[in-house]
Write a protein that holds these residues in place. Structure first.
Motif: not given
Length: 266
Positions: A103-115
């Motif tokens: 979470a600290v290393a990656l941007p959250a935008k794409l992860l938010g869409i996938l989740f």
């Protein structure tokens, strides 16, 4: 940092909402806490990217306290499936620690869409009330470790207690909804404990953190929210045990849709 009275009030309201959600649905209330904490921390002058990460980390840390309060109420009613919690916990601990680093290393935008897509799918499955295969049960040690790993990683990434994964998984394995919710509340503690340790480690070199912070954990917000949520969690658990199963599943599904919308809008 000295919190203003209006911000303290907002944190208290967030804690009340998180406590009710924890007891009623077995979730940690991230969809309430993360937006509120992002707003509060946005006035401290830290970078926006760090603000969101601190909000997620602090939301996750509060689950250590809300889960304890909620699980006591569920345990008194004999609803917690401890044999399931024990086999899922090892993977959850490893996944939560790893998820904090990701979470600290990656941007959250794409992860938010996938989740958001995944969570909406889970909610739809519950609303459709599809029945699991009659002989389906919790998988063996390797399978449960893998499931726990996924639950831990996702929970640490979004600051939630893992119920949005663990409850659909357990009901899919023929665990009754009340027992799935109660067991999910019990799993919230190892998720939060390991994830919090991971965020403290990942944020050890964080600059511009507001006073009272330890790594990515905002201690004043953690204390205020936890006190409020622990007070209200038992009430949520009492409400949950007084409801019929089908309406509870629908309420949980609606909660998942809110979480999905939160990820998309964030």
């Amino acid at each position: 940092m000295l919190l203003q009275p209006d911000l303290i009030f907002e944190l208290l309201l967030a804690g009340v909402g998180a406590g009710l959600l924890s007891g009623l649905l077995g979730i940690g209330g991230a969809m309430v806490l993360v937006p509120v904490l992002t707003f509060v921390l946005g006035h401290t002058g830290i970078a926006p990217e760090s603000t969101v990460k601190m909000a997620v980390a602090t939301s996750l840390a509060t689950i250590m306290f809300t889960s304890m309060s909620s699980v006591r109420a569920h345990h008194r009613r004999g609803a917690v499936r401890w044999e399931i919690a024990r086999v899922l916990a090892p993977g959850i601990v490893v996944g939560s620690i790893a998820g904090a680093q990701v979470a600290v290393a990656l941007p959250a935008k794409l992860l938010g869409i996938l989740f958001a897509i995944f969570i909406a799918f889970s909610a739809t499955q519950m609303l459709l009330d599809r029945k699991p295969a009659a002989g389906r049960t919790i998988p063996g040690p390797v399978g449960t470790f893998g499931v726990g790993l996924v639950i831990g990683v996702l929970s640490a990434l979004v600051g939630a207690g893992g119920a949005f994964v663990s409850v659909p998984f357990m009901t899919w394995c023929n665990v009754k909804i009340h027992e799935a919710v109660a067991t999910s509340a019990a799993l919230g503690f190892p998720i939060a404990l390991a994830g919090t340790a991971g965020y403290i480690w990942a944020g050890r070199g964080l600059v511009q953190a507001p006073p009272g912070s330890v790594g990515y954990i905002f201690i004043p917000g953690l204390v205020i929210i936890s006190l409020a949520s622990m007070t209200l969690a038992p009430l949520g658990a009492r409400i949950a045990h007084g409801m019929e199963i089908r309406p509870l599943k629908r309420i949980f599904a609606v909660g998942l849709y809110f979480i999905s919308a939160y990820f998309l809008l964030r």
